[in-house]
Design a protein around this motif. Structure first.
Motif, PDB file in Angstrom:
ATOM      1  N   VAL B  40       0.860  -1.183   0.000  1.00  0.00           N
ATOM      2  CA  VAL B  40       0.000   0.000   0.000  1.00  0.00           C
ATOM      3  C   VAL B  40       0.896   1.233   0.000  1.00  0.00           C
ATOM      4  CG1 VAL B  40      -1.807   1.240   1.253  1.00  0.00           C
ATOM      5  CG2 VAL B  40      -1.682  -1.257   1.414  1.00  0.00           C
ATOM      6  N   GLY B  41       0.631   2.154  -0.898  1.00  0.00           N
ATOM      7  CA  GLY B  41       1.329   3.436  -0.894  1.00  0.00           C
ATOM      8  C   GLY B  41       0.337   4.543  -0.654  1.00  0.00           C
ATOM      9  N   ILE B  42       0.647   5.418   0.307  1.00  0.00           N
ATOM     10  CA  ILE B  42      -0.263   6.521   0.651  1.00  0.00           C
ATOM     11  C   ILE B  42       0.445   7.847   0.397  1.00  0.00           C
ATOM     12  CG2 ILE B  42      -1.554   7.602   2.560  1.00  0.00           C
ATOM     13  CD1 ILE B  42      -1.721   4.739   3.790  1.00  0.00           C
ATOM     14  N   PHE B  44       1.548   9.099  -2.437  1.00  0.00           N
ATOM     15  CA  PHE B  44       2.629   9.060  -3.418  1.00  0.00           C
ATOM     16  C   PHE B  44       2.423  10.191  -4.441  1.00  0.00           C
ATOM     17  CE2 PHE B  44       4.381   4.453  -3.271  1.00  0.00           C
ATOM     18  CZ  PHE B  44       4.555   4.566  -1.918  1.00  0.00           C
TER      19      PHE B  44
END
Lengths: 148, 148
Positions: B40-42, B44
């Protein structure tokens, strides 16, 4: 290549060796700001544990209080502080002797569940993690307790 | 280098262009298995949106029903299916004409909140997303509704 799936960060905090499927609980505890750049890995390969979760927060160094709260759901996590791509501090989380707020008492009749008040637990054992509620005095295994 | 922060996967699903800070809601909707490897990337960087979230699930191809539920919290998300490192399918999510279960009615007096039953909404507009409750007939902007 598995361990390279999430690239290094320039500044910030890496929480490594979170038990598999606990990263989202860790995120809840950290409660990142709306602007924080966060990377979460769930069920990544780990030499030590088979599977692990990992959390990275760019540009933020977690306070000791937050780090210790993480210990409740990830008792063997490593917290690594990074500055300019270098590790400047690395330590195991440590469950504090007393815990306020984060844990909900598992006894539905406990006064801490009936009234609007902070909970308060005393750590009676760290391995396994056993906590005693200051109010109803019941002792719980950490898995019996809800951590928020 | 920001866009390389999460490496490509061999097989699975990538959900890109999720609005910033919505990834955890998307995870809730997908409800990954305990064994799924998830990244999960938050917050970006995104050329298109400034900031975006991204979710990758290895070894799992999401069903159209799940993909459409994602549209409720990420109306412009791209869902990309990967096989052997190649994109085999890429499509924008699409809010379905009718939605069952995932959405909680915002009207506390609605029968769907009083009884144990599935909710049911009709999509009256997609941009902005407006839904009408089948039971109380009230129309809500998606931001007024809780999506589970």
């Amino acid at each position: 290549m598995k361990h390279l799936k999430v690239d290094p960060i320039k500044e910030g905090t890496v929480i490594d060796h979170i038990p598999a499927n606990r990263a989202l609980q860790v995120i809840n505890i950290i409660n990142p700001d709306k602007e924080d750049i966060v990377t979460v890995g769930i069920n990544f390969s780990s030499k030590k544990f088979g599977r692990k979760d990992i959390v990275k927060i760019e540009g933020r160094e977690l306070s000791p209080t937050v780090v210790n709260s993480i210990a409740l759901v990830a008792p063997h996590a490593n917290v690594i502080i990074i500055r300019d791509y270098e590790v400047v501090n690395k330590r195991l989380v440590q469950i504090p002797d007393e815990i306020y707020k984060s844990v909900i008492c598992g006894n539905p009749k406990c006064v801490s569940n009936a009234e609007q008040m902070d909970t308060h637990f005393i750590t009676v054992s760290r391995n396994p993690v056993m906590l005693r509620c200051h109010y109803c005095e019941r002792v719980f295994h950490i898995d019996e307790l809800r951590v928020e």
